[in-house]
Enzyme design. Structure first.
Site, PDB file in Angstrom:
ATOM      1  N   GLU A 103       0.841  -1.188   0.000  1.00  0.00           N
ATOM      2  CA  GLU A 103       0.000   0.000   0.000  1.00  0.00           C
ATOM      3  C   GLU A 103       0.878   1.240   0.000  1.00  0.00           C
ATOM      4  O   GLU A 103       2.039   1.181   0.429  1.00  0.00           O
ATOM      5  CB  GLU A 103      -0.949   0.004   1.208  1.00  0.00           C
ATOM      6  CG  GLU A 103      -0.280  -0.008   2.552  1.00  0.00           C
ATOM      7  CD  GLU A 103      -1.293   0.112   3.689  1.00  0.00           C
ATOM      8  OE1 GLU A 103      -2.292   0.847   3.522  1.00  0.00           O
ATOM      9  OE2 GLU A 103      -1.091  -0.521   4.711  1.00  0.00           O
ATOM     10  N   CYS A 129      -2.982 -12.139 -15.075  1.00  0.00           N
ATOM     11  CA  CYS A 129      -2.833 -11.606 -16.428  1.00  0.00           C
ATOM     12  C   CYS A 129      -4.151 -11.195 -17.063  1.00  0.00           C
ATOM     13  O   CYS A 129      -4.163 -10.695 -18.194  1.00  0.00           O
ATOM     14  CB  CYS A 129      -2.128 -12.630 -17.316  1.00  0.00           C
ATOM     15  SG  CYS A 129      -0.415 -12.937 -16.823  1.00  0.00           S
TER      16      CYS A 129
END
Length: 340
Positions: A103, A129
């Site tokens: 984060e 992906c």
């Protein structure tokens, strides 16, 4: 197909799609030379990456580049080509697998770097992906419901660090042949970035309409490809079988409604020669309609599909039907149609 498996859009269009390719090149020959003592000990050829995956080289960020600058550059070109100002963007979705920290989101730094307004939503959507196609679908859905007008979907990948960690581990642990092959897919990864601007079709008559598509999940295969910053461990044969079954199943269920067999171009996620050939043969596609970039760029994660679409766009004619065929570890797949 039924329920959330199918989505149809009436008001969303792709206004631009761009790629950001790093300035340096890492060849498969270089990586295989780094692993020469391991390959020789296991009696494996020093051309393994080219022979098995068809990957000759991949891009690497140069010293004055990184995934952030590359993604910002690709996004700025996408905005320029779409004739959309940064202040008009209501939503930024970052879909990259690569993330230097947990984060804040990668999107937060990109939002700042692009100079987007404080009113613009920004967050990460990660799904291996498949993330970029998921991001496009989410943006289109929010346009359809009137929550936003213009969205920017991006992905930026950095494979250099995982390459280095994998090579160091393989050189120091004396892996067996099976252990080496579990990490083989890591060495096919490449770095790069991509961006697309999606907006209301009614305001952009030159845009490419997003018609919708279908999704399917086969999450019983969630452990076939597991990656982190330290490496990616893959059951390549199992992943190929599971992914192929998932995509082919989704295709055949969708065919009566969508008639994708009649489409003009099929832009797939770029994994390797084996994966591309297997899908092309299983669905009976014309190989001429299936462009590839894996040979020179490798697998650039979620950026692979939009990078390939960006490379192909100049050869597309207005009215061409383009089918995006995404798949990601997990396993999940999404097929989406665009009218060019």
């Amino acid at each position: 197909m039924h329920g959330n498996n199918t989505a149809r859009f009436a008001h969303a269009a792709m206004l631009s799609v761009t790629s950001g390719l790093p300035g340096a090149v890492t060849t498969s020959a270089q990586l295989q030379e780094d692993l020469a003592e391991v390959l020789d000990r296991l009696r494996l050829p020093r051309t393994l990456l080219e022979r098995v995956a068809g990957v000759k080289e991949r891009r690497t960020w140069a010293p004055d580049e990184d995934m952030y600058s590359g993604t910002i550059e690709a996004a700025n070109r996408a905005l320029e080509q779409a004739d959309v100002e940064p202040g008009q963007i209501d939503l930024l979705i970052n879909t990259s697998v690569s993330r230097p920290h947990l984060e804040p989101s990668v999107a937060a730094r990109l939002h700042h770097g692009l100079g987007l307004p404080s009113s613009a939503l920004n967050f990460d959507v990660t799904n291996a992906c498949l993330g970029f196609v998921n991001g496009m679908s989410l943006a289109a859905s929010m346009i359809e419901t009137g929550q936003i007008r213009h969205a920017l979907v991006v992905a930026g990948e950095n494979a250099a660090d995982v390459h280095a960690a994998t090579i160091e581990r393989l050189l120091t642990t004396e892996p067996s042949r099976d252990e080496l092959m579990q990490e083989f897919a890591t060495l096919t990864l490449g770095s790069g970035a991509a961006a697309t601007v999606i907006g209301p079709a009614g305001d952009h008559p030159g845009g490419h309409r997003l018609l919708g598509g279908v999704t399917r999940a086969a999450t019983q295969f969630h452990d076939l490809c597991v990656g982190s910053a330290d490496g990616m461990f893959t059951d390549a044969a199992g992943l190929l079988r599971g992914g192929l079954d998932l995509v082919v199943s989704a295709w055949h269920e969708a065919e009566p409604e969508w008639r994708w067999s009649q489409a003009d171009r099929f832009v797939t996620h770029q994994v390797s020669r084996a994966h591309t050939d297997a899908i092309t043969e299983a669905i009976d596609l014309d190989p001429v309609k299936v462009p590839t970039t894996y040979a020179t760029l490798g697998n650039v994660g979620p950026a692979s599909l939009p990078i390939t679409l960006a490379a192909e766009q100049d050869s597309l004619e207005p009215g061409d039907r383009v089918v995006l065929m995404g798949v990601g570890s997990g396993l999940n797949t999404a097929l989406m149609e665009i009218t060019w």
